[in-house]
Design a protein around this motif. Structure first.
Motif, PDB file in Angstrom:
ATOM      1  N   PHE A  85       0.832  -1.208   0.000  1.00  0.00           N
ATOM      2  CA  PHE A  85       0.000   0.000   0.000  1.00  0.00           C
ATOM      3  C   PHE A  85       0.865   1.255   0.000  1.00  0.00           C
ATOM      4  CE2 PHE A  85      -3.445  -2.691   2.194  1.00  0.00           C
ATOM      5  CZ  PHE A  85      -4.005  -3.015   0.964  1.00  0.00           C
ATOM      6  N   GLY A  86       2.019   1.191   0.660  1.00  0.00           N
ATOM      7  CA  GLY A  86       2.935   2.321   0.619  1.00  0.00           C
ATOM      8  C   GLY A  86       3.446   2.568  -0.785  1.00  0.00           C
ATOM      9  N   VAL A  87       3.806   1.490  -1.487  1.00  0.00           N
ATOM     10  CA  VAL A  87       4.243   1.599  -2.892  1.00  0.00           C
ATOM     11  C   VAL A  87       3.126   2.196  -3.740  1.00  0.00           C
ATOM     12  CG1 VAL A  87       4.852   0.270  -4.959  1.00  0.00           C
ATOM     13  CG2 VAL A  87       5.942  -0.257  -2.759  1.00  0.00           C
ATOM     14  N   LEU A  88       1.913   1.714  -3.529  1.00  0.00           N
ATOM     15  CA  LEU A  88       0.774   2.184  -4.309  1.00  0.00           C
ATOM     16  C   LEU A  88       0.512   3.666  -4.063  1.00  0.00           C
ATOM     17  CD1 LEU A  88      -1.573   1.528  -6.212  1.00  0.00           C
ATOM     18  CD2 LEU A  88      -2.914   0.882  -4.199  1.00  0.00           C
ATOM     19  N   GLU A  89       0.549   4.080  -2.798  1.00  0.00           N
ATOM     20  CA  GLU A  89       0.307   5.488  -2.480  1.00  0.00           C
ATOM     21  C   GLU A  89       1.348   6.386  -3.139  1.00  0.00           C
ATOM     22  OE1 GLU A  89       0.153   5.819   1.724  1.00  0.00           O
ATOM     23  OE2 GLU A  89      -1.790   4.797   1.903  1.00  0.00           O
ATOM     24  N   ARG A  90       2.602   5.964  -3.114  1.00  0.00           N
ATOM     25  CA  ARG A  90       3.657   6.782  -3.748  1.00  0.00           C
ATOM     26  C   ARG A  90       3.462   6.834  -5.256  1.00  0.00           C
ATOM     27  NH1 ARG A  90       6.512   4.185   0.400  1.00  0.00           N
ATOM     28  NH2 ARG A  90       7.226   2.494  -0.958  1.00  0.00           N
ATOM     29  N   TRP A  91       3.042   5.703  -5.850  1.00  0.00           N
ATOM     30  CA  TRP A  91       2.823   5.692  -7.302  1.00  0.00           C
ATOM     31  C   TRP A  91       1.652   6.592  -7.674  1.00  0.00           C
ATOM     32  CZ3 TRP A  91      -1.244   4.345 -10.501  1.00  0.00           C
ATOM     33  CH2 TRP A  91      -0.936   4.269 -11.863  1.00  0.00           C
ATOM     34  N   LEU A  92       0.588   6.530  -6.895  1.00  0.00           N
ATOM     35  CA  LEU A  92      -0.579   7.363  -7.171  1.00  0.00           C
ATOM     36  C   LEU A  92      -0.224   8.848  -7.068  1.00  0.00           C
ATOM     37  CD1 LEU A  92      -3.330   5.387  -5.212  1.00  0.00           C
ATOM     38  CD2 LEU A  92      -3.092   5.554  -7.700  1.00  0.00           C
ATOM     39  N   ALA A  93       0.561   9.205  -6.045  1.00  0.00           N
ATOM     40  CA  ALA A  93       0.945  10.608  -5.864  1.00  0.00           C
ATOM     41  C   ALA A  93       1.815  11.088  -7.022  1.00  0.00           C
ATOM     42  CB  ALA A  93       1.675  10.780  -4.533  1.00  0.00           C
ATOM     43  N   ALA A  94       2.741  10.235  -7.478  1.00  0.00           N
ATOM     44  CA  ALA A  94       3.652  10.627  -8.554  1.00  0.00           C
ATOM     45  C   ALA A  94       2.960  10.660  -9.913  1.00  0.00           C
ATOM     46  CB  ALA A  94       4.843   9.664  -8.596  1.00  0.00           C
ATOM     47  N   ALA A  95       1.931   9.839 -10.075  1.00  0.00           N
ATOM     48  CA  ALA A  95       1.285   9.717 -11.389  1.00  0.00           C
ATOM     49  C   ALA A  95       0.263  10.803 -11.663  1.00  0.00           C
ATOM     50  CB  ALA A  95       0.616   8.347 -11.511  1.00  0.00           C
ATOM     51  N   GLN A  96      -0.159  11.540 -10.635  1.00  0.00           N
ATOM     52  CA  GLN A  96      -1.229  12.520 -10.830  1.00  0.00           C
ATOM     53  C   GLN A  96      -0.799  13.650 -11.750  1.00  0.00           C
ATOM     54  OE1 GLN A  96      -3.662  13.835  -7.499  1.00  0.00           O
ATOM     55  NE2 GLN A  96      -2.721  12.260  -6.219  1.00  0.00           N
ATOM     56  N   ARG A  97      -1.691  13.972 -12.676  1.00  0.00           N
ATOM     57  CA  ARG A  97      -1.492  15.109 -13.563  1.00  0.00           C
ATOM     58  C   ARG A  97      -2.113  16.346 -12.931  1.00  0.00           C
ATOM     59  NH1 ARG A  97      -1.991  10.512 -16.361  1.00  0.00           N
ATOM     60  NH2 ARG A  97      -0.858  10.246 -18.321  1.00  0.00           N
ATOM     61  N   PRO A  98      -1.673  17.553 -13.347  1.00  0.00           N
ATOM     62  CA  PRO A  98      -2.280  18.771 -12.790  1.00  0.00           C
ATOM     63  C   PRO A  98      -3.787  18.790 -13.022  1.00  0.00           C
ATOM     64  CG  PRO A  98      -0.306  19.296 -14.048  1.00  0.00           C
ATOM     65  CD  PRO A  98      -0.600  17.838 -14.301  1.00  0.00           C
ATOM     66  N   ALA A  99      -4.532  19.242 -12.023  1.00  0.00           N
ATOM     67  CA  ALA A  99      -5.987  19.319 -12.153  1.00  0.00           C
ATOM     68  C   ALA A  99      -6.362  20.380 -13.173  1.00  0.00           C
ATOM     69  CB  ALA A  99      -6.610  19.658 -10.798  1.00  0.00           C
ATOM     70  N   PRO A 100      -7.402  20.120 -13.996  1.00  0.00           N
ATOM     71  CA  PRO A 100      -7.832  21.123 -14.970  1.00  0.00           C
ATOM     72  C   PRO A 100      -8.402  22.342 -14.281  1.00  0.00           C
ATOM     73  CG  PRO A 100      -9.434  19.347 -14.831  1.00  0.00           C
ATOM     74  CD  PRO A 100      -8.253  18.921 -14.016  1.00  0.00           C
ATOM     75  N   ALA A 101      -8.395  23.450 -14.997  1.00  0.00           N
ATOM     76  CA  ALA A 101      -8.957  24.678 -14.440  1.00  0.00           C
ATOM     77  C   ALA A 101     -10.437  24.481 -14.149  1.00  0.00           C
ATOM     78  CB  ALA A 101      -8.759  25.828 -15.423  1.00  0.00           C
ATOM     79  N   ALA A 102     -10.923  25.151 -13.116  1.00  0.00           N
ATOM     80  CA  ALA A 102     -12.342  25.037 -12.766  1.00  0.00           C
ATOM     81  C   ALA A 102     -13.198  25.519 -13.928  1.00  0.00           C
ATOM     82  CB  ALA A 102     -12.628  25.867 -11.517  1.00  0.00           C
ATOM     83  N   GLY A 103     -14.298  24.841 -14.160  1.00  0.00           N
ATOM     84  CA  GLY A 103     -15.184  25.192 -15.263  1.00  0.00           C
ATOM     85  C   GLY A 103     -16.245  24.146 -15.384  1.00  0.00           C
ATOM     86  N   SER A 104     -16.649  23.854 -16.621  1.00  0.00           N
ATOM     87  CA  SER A 104     -17.718  22.881 -16.824  1.00  0.00           C
ATOM     88  C   SER A 104     -17.327  21.502 -16.315  1.00  0.00           C
ATOM     89  CB  SER A 104     -18.094  22.816 -18.306  1.00  0.00           C
ATOM     90  OG  SER A 104     -16.982  22.403 -19.091  1.00  0.00           O
ATOM     91  N   ASP A 105     -16.049  21.108 -16.484  1.00  0.00           N
ATOM     92  CA  ASP A 105     -15.627  19.799 -15.995  1.00  0.00           C
ATOM     93  C   ASP A 105     -15.758  19.717 -14.479  1.00  0.00           C
ATOM     94  OD1 ASP A 105     -15.032  19.335 -18.607  1.00  0.00           O
ATOM     95  OD2 ASP A 105     -12.919  18.864 -18.307  1.00  0.00           O
ATOM     96  N   GLY A 106     -15.349  20.787 -13.791  1.00  0.00           N
ATOM     97  CA  GLY A 106     -15.453  20.799 -12.338  1.00  0.00           C
ATOM     98  C   GLY A 106     -16.893  20.722 -11.869  1.00  0.00           C
ATOM     99  N   LEU A 107     -17.791  21.361 -12.587  1.00  0.00           N
ATOM    100  CA  LEU A 107     -19.203  21.317 -12.230  1.00  0.00           C
ATOM    101  C   LEU A 107     -19.740  19.891 -12.374  1.00  0.00           C
ATOM    102  CD1 LEU A 107     -21.919  23.891 -13.035  1.00  0.00           C
ATOM    103  CD2 LEU A 107     -22.328  21.495 -13.606  1.00  0.00           C
ATOM    104  N   VAL A 108     -19.353  19.216 -13.448  1.00  0.00           N
ATOM    105  CA  VAL A 108     -19.813  17.835 -13.653  1.00  0.00           C
ATOM    106  C   VAL A 108     -19.246  16.921 -12.572  1.00  0.00           C
ATOM    107  CG1 VAL A 108     -19.685  15.841 -15.203  1.00  0.00           C
ATOM    108  CG2 VAL A 108     -20.161  18.108 -16.130  1.00  0.00           C
ATOM    109  N   MET A 109     -17.964  17.119 -12.223  1.00  0.00           N
ATOM    110  CA  MET A 109     -17.364  16.300 -11.164  1.00  0.00           C
ATOM    111  C   MET A 109     -18.115  16.504  -9.846  1.00  0.00           C
ATOM    112  SD  MET A 109     -14.896  14.813 -12.804  1.00  0.00           S
ATOM    113  CE  MET A 109     -13.717  15.056 -14.140  1.00  0.00           C
ATOM    114  N   HIS A 110     -18.464  17.757  -9.546  1.00  0.00           N
ATOM    115  CA  HIS A 110     -19.205  18.046  -8.314  1.00  0.00           C
ATOM    116  C   HIS A 110     -20.576  17.371  -8.356  1.00  0.00           C
ATOM    117  CE1 HIS A 110     -20.738  20.230  -4.851  1.00  0.00           C
ATOM    118  NE2 HIS A 110     -21.793  20.582  -5.568  1.00  0.00           N
ATOM    119  N   ALA A 111     -21.240  17.441  -9.501  1.00  0.00           N
ATOM    120  CA  ALA A 111     -22.550  16.810  -9.640  1.00  0.00           C
ATOM    121  C   ALA A 111     -22.445  15.300  -9.467  1.00  0.00           C
ATOM    122  CB  ALA A 111     -23.143  17.154 -11.009  1.00  0.00           C
ATOM    123  N   TRP A 112     -21.404  14.695 -10.007  1.00  0.00           N
ATOM    124  CA  TRP A 112     -21.192  13.247  -9.854  1.00  0.00           C
ATOM    125  C   TRP A 112     -21.072  12.888  -8.374  1.00  0.00           C
ATOM    126  CZ3 TRP A 112     -17.460  10.064  -7.754  1.00  0.00           C
ATOM    127  CH2 TRP A 112     -17.475   8.718  -8.148  1.00  0.00           C
TER     128      TRP A 112
END
Length: 251
Positions: free
Chosen positions: A108-135
């Motif tokens: 799980f430690g390996v997985l957590e480090r991989w997940l943290a390193a693999a994340q891409r920058p979050a997109p700017a707030a907008g229509s995508d963010g609204l849909v994510m919030h609705a989900w």
């Protein structure tokens, strides 16, 4: 994940995957290639086991985009090799790194480090963010009206797609188009699957009752029975037995 491999006597194990709103990244330590299963509104049956022993990570629409760089709609209703999304080298690297440690805590430690390193920058707030919030809003349990003694009064607190759109200041059509573009399921379908998953969770307890599953957002027991038959291909009692068996296999 909503399902685990099962084996009938004299047959190969097969996988029953229940409806789910999330994508799931699965790394199989038994030799299978890592895969990603998409969100689905109906049970999926496979004549062979898609995994036996390994790690599974649930991914929200935002998580899918951040980790794999792919909209969830691309995997909706299907199963895709992780190599098709990350490339063969990175998929093999993840599998190898997770198989190296001897214990689960280290994995799980390996997985957590991989997940943290693999994340891409979050997109700017907008229509995508609204849909994510609705989900995320649609995953939440209904706010039932309550009797003075605390008992649920009925399904009046169920969040409808129209009410959610009004809450967010957009039209229902706007939400539907956004969900199809990012999630691959309509808002109404996401709400139905979320309710079903709450019922599955309620039935996972050894002392679970059908009344407890009904209280997850269904009008009454016939409503629960219709939805479970449609989405899982079984009766509520059969679903209870399946969920209990799955829990025992997982432990």
């Amino acid at each position: 994940m909503g399902g685990l491999p099962g084996r009938a006597r004299g047959t190969e194990p097969r996988t029953r995957m229940l409806p789910l709103n999330a994508a799931t990244l699965i790394v199989d330590f038994a030799g299978g290639d890592p895969i990603v299963t998409g969100p689905r509104s109906a049970v999926t049956l496979s004549s062979r086991a898609l995994w036996r022993h390994g790690v599974a990570v649930g991914l929200t629409p935002a998580g899918m985009s951040a980790l794999l760089g792919t909209p969830m709609r691309e995997v909706a209703g299907t199963t895709v090799p992780l190599a098709d999304l990350l490339g063969a080298a990175r998929a093999e690297e993840l599998t190898g790194r997770l198989m190296e440690p001897a214990g689960w805590q280290a994995r799980f430690g390996v997985l957590e480090r991989w997940l943290a390193a693999a994340q891409r920058p979050a997109p700017a707030a907008g229509s995508d963010g609204l849909v994510m919030h609705a989900w995320h809003r649609l995953q939440q349990p209904p706010a039932w009206p309550r009797e003075p003694d605390g008992r649920p009064r009925g399904p009046g607190g169920r969040l409808t797609v129209e009410a959610l759109a009004g809450e967010l200041g957009v039209s229902r059509r706007y939400l539907e188009l956004g969900f199809r573009r990012l999630v691959g399921l309509t808002p109404k379908t996401v709400a139905r699957v979320a309710r079903f998953q709450r019922a599955v969770h309620a039935l996972s307890h050894p002392s679970a009752t059908l009344a407890g599953a009904v209280a997850c957002g269904y009008a009454d027991q016939p409503h629960l029975t219709r939805e479970v038959r449609t989405m899982a291909g079984m009766t509520p009692k059969q679903l209870f037995a399946f969920v209990q068996d799955t829990a025992r296999l997982a432990h």
